[in-house]
Design a protein around this motif. Structure first.
Motif, PDB file in Angstrom:
ATOM      1  N   GLU A   1       0.831  -1.211   0.000  1.00  0.00           N
ATOM      2  CA  GLU A   1       0.000   0.000   0.000  1.00  0.00           C
ATOM      3  C   GLU A   1       0.863   1.257   0.000  1.00  0.00           C
ATOM      4  O   GLU A   1       0.502   2.264  -0.634  1.00  0.00           O
ATOM      5  CB  GLU A   1      -0.936   0.000   1.208  1.00  0.00           C
ATOM      6  N   LEU A   2       2.001   1.217   0.678  1.00  0.00           N
ATOM      7  CA  LEU A   2       2.903   2.368   0.645  1.00  0.00           C
ATOM      8  C   LEU A   2       3.528   2.488  -0.747  1.00  0.00           C
ATOM      9  O   LEU A   2       3.696   3.594  -1.275  1.00  0.00           O
ATOM     10  CB  LEU A   2       3.987   2.223   1.703  1.00  0.00           C
ATOM     11  N   VAL A   3       3.873   1.340  -1.345  1.00  0.00           N
ATOM     12  CA  VAL A   3       4.436   1.363  -2.695  1.00  0.00           C
ATOM     13  C   VAL A   3       3.388   1.870  -3.683  1.00  0.00           C
ATOM     14  O   VAL A   3       3.702   2.634  -4.606  1.00  0.00           O
ATOM     15  CB  VAL A   3       4.935  -0.042  -3.088  1.00  0.00           C
ATOM     16  N   ARG A   4       2.140   1.478  -3.489  1.00  0.00           N
ATOM     17  CA  ARG A   4       1.057   1.960  -4.359  1.00  0.00           C
ATOM     18  C   ARG A   4       0.909   3.480  -4.228  1.00  0.00           C
ATOM     19  O   ARG A   4       0.639   4.179  -5.225  1.00  0.00           O
ATOM     20  CB  ARG A   4      -0.243   1.252  -3.997  1.00  0.00           C
ATOM     21  N   ALA A   5       1.098   4.002  -3.018  1.00  0.00           N
ATOM     22  CA  ALA A   5       1.032   5.455  -2.818  1.00  0.00           C
ATOM     23  C   ALA A   5       2.158   6.150  -3.571  1.00  0.00           C
ATOM     24  O   ALA A   5       1.976   7.255  -4.105  1.00  0.00           O
ATOM     25  CB  ALA A   5       1.100   5.787  -1.326  1.00  0.00           C
ATOM     26  N   MET A   6       3.326   5.522  -3.628  1.00  0.00           N
ATOM     27  CA  MET A   6       4.426   6.098  -4.400  1.00  0.00           C
ATOM     28  C   MET A   6       4.082   6.146  -5.882  1.00  0.00           C
ATOM     29  O   MET A   6       4.384   7.119  -6.574  1.00  0.00           O
ATOM     30  CB  MET A   6       5.702   5.275  -4.193  1.00  0.00           C
ATOM     31  N   ARG A   7       3.456   5.094  -6.367  1.00  0.00           N
ATOM     32  CA  ARG A   7       3.048   5.071  -7.778  1.00  0.00           C
ATOM     33  C   ARG A   7       2.050   6.192  -8.060  1.00  0.00           C
ATOM     34  O   ARG A   7       2.144   6.884  -9.085  1.00  0.00           O
ATOM     35  CB  ARG A   7       2.429   3.707  -8.101  1.00  0.00           C
ATOM     36  N   ARG A   8       1.106   6.385  -7.145  1.00  0.00           N
ATOM     37  CA  ARG A   8       0.115   7.455  -7.306  1.00  0.00           C
ATOM     38  C   ARG A   8       0.781   8.834  -7.320  1.00  0.00           C
ATOM     39  O   ARG A   8       0.300   9.761  -7.977  1.00  0.00           O
ATOM     40  CB  ARG A   8      -0.886   7.368  -6.152  1.00  0.00           C
ATOM     41  N   ASN A   9       1.916   8.952  -6.618  1.00  0.00           N
ATOM     42  CA  ASN A   9       2.618  10.225  -6.527  1.00  0.00           C
ATOM     43  C   ASN A   9       3.692  10.399  -7.592  1.00  0.00           C
ATOM     44  O   ASN A   9       4.477  11.352  -7.536  1.00  0.00           O
ATOM     45  CB  ASN A   9       3.248  10.372  -5.142  1.00  0.00           C
ATOM     46  N   GLY A  10       3.752   9.482  -8.552  1.00  0.00           N
ATOM     47  CA  GLY A  10       4.685   9.647  -9.662  1.00  0.00           C
ATOM     48  C   GLY A  10       6.102   9.204  -9.388  1.00  0.00           C
ATOM     49  O   GLY A  10       7.015   9.562 -10.155  1.00  0.00           O
ATOM     50  N   CYS A  11       6.331   8.432  -8.316  1.00  0.00           N
ATOM     51  CA  CYS A  11       7.666   7.904  -8.030  1.00  0.00           C
ATOM     52  C   CYS A  11       7.855   6.568  -8.739  1.00  0.00           C
ATOM     53  O   CYS A  11       6.887   5.908  -9.132  1.00  0.00           O
ATOM     54  CB  CYS A  11       7.861   7.709  -6.530  1.00  0.00           C
ATOM     55  N   LEU A  12       9.104   6.160  -8.888  1.00  0.00           N
ATOM     56  CA  LEU A  12       9.451   4.886  -9.489  1.00  0.00           C
ATOM     57  C   LEU A  12      10.095   3.989  -8.441  1.00  0.00           C
ATOM     58  O   LEU A  12      10.680   4.489  -7.477  1.00  0.00           O
ATOM     59  CB  LEU A  12      10.416   5.092 -10.669  1.00  0.00           C
ATOM     60  N   PRO A  13      10.037   2.661  -8.592  1.00  0.00           N
ATOM     61  CA  PRO A  13      10.592   1.772  -7.573  1.00  0.00           C
ATOM     62  C   PRO A  13      12.081   1.484  -7.777  1.00  0.00           C
ATOM     63  O   PRO A  13      12.526   1.225  -8.901  1.00  0.00           O
ATOM     64  CB  PRO A  13       9.763   0.488  -7.735  1.00  0.00           C
ATOM     65  N   GLU A  14      12.827   1.551  -6.678  1.00  0.00           N
ATOM     66  CA  GLU A  14      14.219   1.099  -6.646  1.00  0.00           C
ATOM     67  C   GLU A  14      14.239  -0.145  -5.789  1.00  0.00           C
ATOM     68  O   GLU A  14      13.849  -0.112  -4.625  1.00  0.00           O
ATOM     69  CB  GLU A  14      15.133   2.186  -6.069  1.00  0.00           C
ATOM     70  N   ILE A  15      14.660  -1.280  -6.360  1.00  0.00           N
ATOM     71  CA  ILE A  15      14.539  -2.572  -5.690  1.00  0.00           C
ATOM     72  C   ILE A  15      15.896  -3.265  -5.645  1.00  0.00           C
ATOM     73  O   ILE A  15      16.779  -3.003  -6.459  1.00  0.00           O
ATOM     74  CB  ILE A  15      13.516  -3.479  -6.390  1.00  0.00           C
ATOM     75  N   CYS A  16      16.026  -4.172  -4.668  1.00  0.00           N
ATOM     76  CA  CYS A  16      17.285  -4.907  -4.490  1.00  0.00           C
ATOM     77  C   CYS A  16      17.053  -6.391  -4.249  1.00  0.00           C
ATOM     78  O   CYS A  16      17.955  -7.080  -3.754  1.00  0.00           O
ATOM     79  CB  CYS A  16      18.088  -4.327  -3.322  1.00  0.00           C
ATOM     80  N   SER A  17      15.865  -6.893  -4.555  1.00  0.00           N
ATOM     81  CA  SER A  17      15.573  -8.311  -4.354  1.00  0.00           C
ATOM     82  C   SER A  17      14.339  -8.671  -5.161  1.00  0.00           C
ATOM     83  O   SER A  17      13.555  -7.796  -5.563  1.00  0.00           O
ATOM     84  CB  SER A  17      15.337  -8.625  -2.877  1.00  0.00           C
ATOM     85  N   THR A  18      14.147  -9.980  -5.351  1.00  0.00           N
ATOM     86  CA  THR A  18      12.939 -10.422  -6.049  1.00  0.00           C
ATOM     87  C   THR A  18      11.707 -10.236  -5.172  1.00  0.00           C
ATOM     88  O   THR A  18      10.599 -10.055  -5.691  1.00  0.00           O
ATOM     89  CB  THR A  18      13.076 -11.892  -6.469  1.00  0.00           C
ATOM     90  N   GLY A  19      11.878 -10.253  -3.842  1.00  0.00           N
ATOM     91  CA  GLY A  19      10.747  -9.970  -2.966  1.00  0.00           C
ATOM     92  C   GLY A  19      10.268  -8.543  -3.113  1.00  0.00           C
ATOM     93  O   GLY A  19       9.054  -8.280  -3.145  1.00  0.00           O
ATOM     94  N   GLU A  20      11.208  -7.595  -3.213  1.00  0.00           N
ATOM     95  CA  GLU A  20      10.817  -6.207  -3.443  1.00  0.00           C
ATOM     96  C   GLU A  20      10.205  -6.041  -4.832  1.00  0.00           C
ATOM     97  O   GLU A  20       9.274  -5.242  -5.013  1.00  0.00           O
ATOM     98  CB  GLU A  20      12.032  -5.293  -3.265  1.00  0.00           C
ATOM     99  N   LEU A  21      10.703  -6.786  -5.799  1.00  0.00           N
ATOM    100  CA  LEU A  21      10.094  -6.771  -7.124  1.00  0.00           C
ATOM    101  C   LEU A  21       8.644  -7.230  -7.048  1.00  0.00           C
ATOM    102  O   LEU A  21       7.753  -6.608  -7.660  1.00  0.00           O
ATOM    103  CB  LEU A  21      10.888  -7.673  -8.072  1.00  0.00           C
ATOM    104  N   ASP A  22       8.379  -8.292  -6.288  1.00  0.00           N
ATOM    105  CA  ASP A  22       7.000  -8.764  -6.141  1.00  0.00           C
ATOM    106  C   ASP A  22       6.105  -7.682  -5.539  1.00  0.00           C
ATOM    107  O   ASP A  22       4.954  -7.502  -5.965  1.00  0.00           O
ATOM    108  CB  ASP A  22       6.965 -10.010  -5.255  1.00  0.00           C
ATOM    109  N   SER A  23       6.622  -6.945  -4.543  1.00  0.00           N
ATOM    110  CA  SER A  23       5.835  -5.870  -3.931  1.00  0.00           C
ATOM    111  C   SER A  23       5.547  -4.765  -4.932  1.00  0.00           C
ATOM    112  O   SER A  23       4.439  -4.212  -4.975  1.00  0.00           O
ATOM    113  CB  SER A  23       6.571  -5.293  -2.715  1.00  0.00           C
ATOM    114  N   ALA A  24       6.541  -4.421  -5.746  1.00  0.00           N
ATOM    115  CA  ALA A  24       6.342  -3.371  -6.747  1.00  0.00           C
ATOM    116  C   ALA A  24       5.293  -3.788  -7.776  1.00  0.00           C
ATOM    117  O   ALA A  24       4.421  -3.000  -8.148  1.00  0.00           O
ATOM    118  CB  ALA A  24       7.667  -3.050  -7.441  1.00  0.00           C
TER     119      ALA A  24
END
Length: 440
Positions: free
Chosen positions: A59-82
């Protein structure tokens, strides 16, 4: 600080009654405010990458998407969240040292096509996997620069480090720029983290821009993307406000105009990263006092949360002193107590390492009382020893505009694995139970 009255108009007592204690509460309105503040402080038009390591809650990652941010990830688990939050694989920047061939392949299969590489071997691994998938991976070279010596919670580069390519060893040649499977498109800097001193952070960013310009001129580097990292600080586990970085925009735009004048037209695109600044003050941890006791002149308040729920990299001694404040109605200071002086706050774990705070308290907490640990939106639950003693994780509730958006609980579960056919552990192969060669 996420105070009791600012929890998006949802009473903590009501949430605790519905979801139990301990309980993380995240306020999306505060996320929106933090993104707006950071965007105002950065050079005009700069991209913002949200570092999911701070808090990968979808939900926090979804809020970033709504605010025009992009994801910076360092694992496949973080990729799944994105991906769960609605991002596409191609939106992601995948970084970190020690990326394995398997996780690079999984990222490419999900559509990720931009990587930050920490060494020439890392670049080669990305290229080899990209060739398997018949694609070309875009890569940033992460640079371990000299640094300015600015103060920070933790220096990432500017000294011997597993992060980045040492500046003195950088030798970009035509072979690297035309290697199969990869296309070098720019540079990545991240010299420090949690820099509460804005002047020091500005000096580091300016130095990174100058270094990038020198490397571009020296090696004719196709600088399409310049990631200047982060370092933006936020209070942790105690009352406080996010630092003011409003003085950053002017000097950074000035050095960009001087060294890389095409940046205003996207040559290069300029990006920054942030985790704790964007979500740190969005969260609070509510917990309950289970016992208050005295032992040989020292007073202890035992809580139903500990280093298994509180982050800050507690397992390696990076947990700063916390300030857990009682949730008392206005005008009720608490019962007079025979316990005077400092009270040590401890968790429920069977280890003397489970100490959260030794800060003095004017009024000791009481058994059954609820405490609030503010500014726990970053490096909280998922930076904790969540598997230790196999206790359940606290519930996590996300609120927005006076309503509960989601409520859930993180779980660690074992799943059976299937061996690859032909592997010695596969049924029917030597080494499997019941087959020759297995040590029964």
């Amino acid at each position: 600080m996420l105070s009791v009255s600012e929890t998006a108009h949802v009473e903590p007592a009501d949430l605790l009654g519905r979801y139990g204690s301990p309980l993380y509460v995240y306020d999306l309105a505060r996320v929106d405010r933090a993104v707006a503040d950071l965007r105002q402080a950065l050079p005009e038009g700069a991209l913002i990458h949200y570092s999911l390591k701070a808090n990968p809650h979808p939900e926090l990652v979804r809020a970033m998407r709504r605010n025009g941010c992009l994801p910076e990830i360092c694992s496949t688990g973080e990729l799944d969240s994105a991906l769960e939050a609605g991002f596409r694989g191609e939106d992601c920047l995948y970084g970190g040292p020690g990326k394995t061939a398997d996780e690079i392949g999984r990222a490419l299969a999900a559509g990720v096509n931009t990587f930050s590489v920490e060494s020439l071997a890392d670049l080669a691994r990305v290229g080899a996997q990209a060739q398997r998938f018949g694609v070309v991976a875009r890569c940033l070279l992460r640079i371990n620069g000299q640094g300015t010596g600015a103060g920070a919670g933790l220096r990432m580069t500017g000294r011997p480090s597993q992060f980045g390519i040492d500046l003195e060893d950088v030798a970009v040649d035509a072979q690297m720029l035309t290697a199969e499977g990869v296309q070098v498109i720019g540079l990545h800097f991240f010299p420090l983290t949690n820099a509460a001193d804005p002047a020091g952070l500005i000096a580091e960013v300016v130095a990174s821009v100058r270094t990038a310009a020198v490397l571009q001129r020296r090696w004719h580097l196709p600088l399409r993307l310049l990631d200047l990292g982060g370092g933006f600080a936020a209070p942790y586990g105690a009352p406080g406000e996010r630092p003011d970085y409003s003085g950053l925009r002017a000097p950074v735009e000035e050095v960009l105009d001087e060294e890389l004048p095409g940046w205003r037209n996207g040559a290069p695109h300029v990006s920054f990263e942030s985790g704790r600044y964007l979500v740190g003050d969005s969260g609070s941890l509510f917990c309950t006092v289970t016992d208050v006791k005295e032992s040989r002149g020292t007073h202890f308040a035992v809580l139903d949360t500990g280093i298994n729920h509180l982050g800050g990299l507690a397992g390696v001694g990076r947990l700063p002193p916390l300030r857990a404040e009682p949730l008392r109605p206005e005008g009720r200071p608490g019962r007079p107590s025979e316990l005077g002086g400092p009270v040590t706050l401890t968790g429920p774990l069977c280890t003397p390492a489970d100490v959260l705070s030794r800060a003095p308290r004017a009024v000791p907490p009481e058994p059954g009382e609820t405490l609030c640990v503010p500014n726990m939106g970053a490096y909280g639950l998922t930076a904790s020893l969540v598997g230790f003693l196999s206790r359940p994780a606290p519930a996590e509730v996300v609120v927005d505009g006076g309503r509960v958006v989601s409520a859930g609980r993180l779980e660690l579960r074992r799943h059976p694995l299937r061996c690859t056919p032909g592997h010695p552990g596969h049924p029917g192969q030597p080494g499997h139970p019941g087959q020759p060669g297995h040590p029964e």
